[in-house]
Design an enzyme around this catalytic site. Sequence first.
Site, PDB file in Angstrom:
ATOM      1  N   GLY A  25     -19.607  -0.053 -17.943  1.00  0.00           N
ATOM      2  CA  GLY A  25     -18.800  -0.355 -19.409  1.00  0.00           C
ATOM      3  C   GLY A  25     -19.846  -0.156 -20.474  1.00  0.00           C
ATOM      4  N   LYS A  26     -20.727   0.449 -20.528  1.00  0.00           N
ATOM      5  CA  LYS A  26     -21.725   0.937 -22.047  1.00  0.00           C
ATOM      6  C   LYS A  26     -20.873   1.881 -22.761  1.00  0.00           C
ATOM      7  CE  LYS A  26     -24.904   3.121 -19.955  1.00  0.00           C
ATOM      8  NZ  LYS A  26     -24.397   2.672 -18.469  1.00  0.00           N
ATOM      9  N   GLU A  35     -24.958   7.907 -24.322  1.00  0.00           N
ATOM     10  CA  GLU A  35     -25.316   8.365 -23.885  1.00  0.00           C
ATOM     11  C   GLU A  35     -26.633   9.195 -24.395  1.00  0.00           C
ATOM     12  OE1 GLU A  35     -24.616   9.144 -21.108  1.00  0.00           O
ATOM     13  OE2 GLU A  35     -22.596   9.236 -20.878  1.00  0.00           O
TER      14      GLU A  35
HETATM   15  P1  ADP Z   1     -20.843   3.568 -19.029  1.00  0.00           P
HETATM   16  O1  ADP Z   1     -20.845   4.126 -19.553  1.00  0.00           O
HETATM   17  O2  ADP Z   1     -21.547   1.913 -18.451  1.00  0.00           O
HETATM   18  O3  ADP Z   1     -20.704   4.480 -17.258  1.00  0.00           O
HETATM   19  P2  ADP Z   1     -17.687   3.462 -18.561  1.00  0.00           P
HETATM   20  O4  ADP Z   1     -17.953   2.560 -20.353  1.00  0.00           O
HETATM   21  O5  ADP Z   1     -18.047   4.859 -18.394  1.00  0.00           O
HETATM   22  O6  ADP Z   1     -19.262   2.958 -18.599  1.00  0.00           O
HETATM   23  O7  ADP Z   1     -16.844   2.873 -17.541  1.00  0.00           O
HETATM   24  C1  ADP Z   1     -17.068   1.167 -17.181  1.00  0.00           C
HETATM   25  C2  ADP Z   1     -15.770   1.199 -16.099  1.00  0.00           C
HETATM   26  O8  ADP Z   1     -15.259   2.162 -14.839  1.00  0.00           O
HETATM   27  C3  ADP Z   1     -15.378  -0.243 -15.958  1.00  0.00           C
HETATM   28  O9  ADP Z   1     -14.336  -0.892 -16.914  1.00  0.00           O
HETATM   29  C4  ADP Z   1     -14.567   0.753 -14.458  1.00  0.00           C
HETATM   30  O10 ADP Z   1     -13.021   0.791 -14.665  1.00  0.00           O
HETATM   31  C5  ADP Z   1     -15.077   1.955 -13.656  1.00  0.00           C
HETATM   32  N1  ADP Z   1     -15.684   1.603 -12.604  1.00  0.00           N
HETATM   33  C6  ADP Z   1     -16.123   1.876 -11.647  1.00  0.00           C
HETATM   34  N2  ADP Z   1     -16.860   1.840 -10.815  1.00  0.00           N
HETATM   35  C7  ADP Z   1     -17.199   1.116 -11.035  1.00  0.00           C
HETATM   36  C8  ADP Z   1     -18.290  -0.222 -10.362  1.00  0.00           C
HETATM   37  N3  ADP Z   1     -19.076   0.010  -9.405  1.00  0.00           N
HETATM   38  N4  ADP Z   1     -18.983  -1.467 -11.486  1.00  0.00           N
HETATM   39  C9  ADP Z   1     -18.343  -1.491 -12.450  1.00  0.00           C
HETATM   40  N5  ADP Z   1     -17.215  -0.590 -13.037  1.00  0.00           N
HETATM   41  C10 ADP Z   1     -17.152   0.172 -12.385  1.00  0.00           C
END
Ligand code: ADP
Length: 204
Positions: free
Chosen positions: A22-23, A91
Amino acid sequence: MMEVMHGSMGWIEVVCGPMFSGKSEELIRRLRRAKIARKRVEVFKPQLDDRYSKDEIVSHSDARLKSEVVGSAAEILQRLDWRTQVVGIDEANFLGEGLVAVASQLADSGKQVLIAGLDTDYMGRPFAPIPELLCLAESITKTLAICMRCGNPAKHTQRLVDSGDLIVVGAMGAYEARCRRCFEPGVPKQELLPFTRPRTAEQG
Ligand code: ADP
Ligand code: ZN
């Protein structure tokens, strides 16, 4: 956070954690609030990450915000409109060590710098430049995902494909989130747990 600051003092906020934690969502939430507060906002992301969109940052839950693509951290300084008050960077782990000096310069000149990035790599090692940015930041948030093997809170990015390269840009299914217990540096070899099995009809 930081609402007690006065005048135009700059600062650095870092949101870090594994993939899927969720970043990007959190970065987008904070940047939207800055816009509501009528601050001038500019958002940057590295060239490397144009998986979903070239001119937007996109979360895994499909939250989106307009952004500009840069080839390096230094390019942020060249591209920046100096009237901008809030600088968002997604990122950030793909922008390298140069981001440390750039973020410091921006904060020293009165900008609020909001940075999101992976704090560890596919081997669980600190992922430059995030560790150093954490030392310089006024505010730090660590986000956790859900472990895809057991369902516990997950701080690791598990690589699922066999590669020794530091950066393998997330083709679908190349990574998943794993907790401390389930994480395996390299390609996973552990057996699956019941958590991973498809739910039956009566489980709902
Ligand atoms: P990040 O930027 O850290 O990669 P994002 O903000 O893009 O994360 O995405 C977060 C979202 O991804 C969550 O709100 C949820 O809908 C989805 N999600 C998919 N897989 C997972 C997981 N394993 N744990 C938590 N959220 C997940
Ligand atoms: Zn686990």
